[in-house]
Write an enzyme that holds these catalytic residues in place. Structure first.
Site, short mmCIF file in Angstrom:
data_model
loop_
_atom_site.label_atom_id
_atom_site.label_comp_id
_atom_site.label_asym_id
_atom_site.label_seq_id
_atom_site.Cartn_x
_atom_site.Cartn_y
_atom_site.Cartn_z
N HIS A 1 0.84 -1.21 0.00
CA HIS A 1 0.00 0.00 0.00
C HIS A 1 0.87 1.26 0.00
CE1 HIS A 1 0.84 -0.80 4.20
NE2 HIS A 1 0.43 0.40 4.54
N CYS B 1 -27.86 -4.24 -15.92
CA CYS B 1 -29.03 -4.72 -15.17
C CYS B 1 -30.31 -4.70 -16.02
CB CYS B 1 -29.22 -3.84 -13.94
SG CYS B 1 -29.29 -2.09 -14.37
#
Ligand SMILES: Cc1cc2nc3c(=O)[nH]c(=O)nc-3n(C[C@H](O)[C@H](O)[C@H](O)COP(=O)(O)O)c2cc1C
Length: 188
Positions: free
Chosen positions: A75, A161
């Site tokens: 990170h 969708c």
């Protein structure tokens, strides 16, 4: 300013949207344009595309697990390494988490370790139109924008969708052009 003796470095962070396959096209084109690309994928993103695809396209292993042995400081390392970070696609979940400063996964930790005043962090949202228009998502986008994050627009049209509206990932060709301009690379 990117030193002239090395390639521009782009970090692409993928979150779990059906449009992850479009991000692969973006990555492929940018690598071919001479950009060094490294990737981070959330566990949800890896439900849509495989690590092998990202590693094959970039030539580098994909980072996903903050606790992976041997990559514990990823990170920080990736935040220092890259010239530009692009969350593509950025899910509603990741956008809301980033705006809250959550750092309990690799994407969130990287975002907080990123020196936002010095280097650009962009997000390319992709989601259902209702998720995009939800007041919480809109508030998060505004909050991220206020701290210096560049929020790329979405495209309108048919959504995965079955509904219609805003929320489609910005057309890959437009994302590629924006990145090449930012990184000062000739458009292929
Ligand atoms: C088939 C499928 C498609 C999805 N597509 C999207 C999407 O385009 N955008 C979105 O915000 N969430 C989408 N989701 C929901 C996210 O994957 C879910 O919120 C997940 O927790 C996101 O995690 P991440 O942000 O850590 O990647 C989808 C889920 C499924 C099962």
């Amino acid at each position: 300013m990117i030193p002239s003796d090395r390639k521009p470095r782009l970090l692409i962070l993928l979150s779990g949207s059906i449009s992850c396959y479009k991000a692969c096209f973006v990555i492929s084109h940018l690598v071919q344009s001479g950009i060094e690309v490294r990737t981070v994928a959330t566990p949800s993103a890896l439900q849509f595309i495989g690590k092998a695809t990202l590693e094959g396209l970039t030539g580098h292993p994909v980072a996903s697990d903050m606790w992976e042995s041997g990559r514990a400081m990823e990170h920080i390392n990736l935040a220092r390494w890259a010239d530009l970070a692009l969350v593509c696609p950025a899910t509603a979940n990741t956008i809301n988490r980033l705006s809250a400063g959550m750092a309990d996964d690799l994407v969130g930790s990287l975002f907080l370790a990123w020196e936002i005043q010095k280097k650009p962090w962009w997000i390319a949202p992709a989601m259902n139109v209702a998720m995009l228009n939800h007041p919480l998502t809109q508030a998060s986008l505004q909050k991220l924008s206020n701290v210096g994050v560049r929020v790329l627009p979405t495209d309108s049209g048919p959504l995965a969708c079955g509904e219609e509206g805003a929320g489609r990932l910005l057309e890959p060709g437009k994302i590629i052009t924006e990145v090449l301009v930012q990184l000062g690379t000739k458009i292929a």
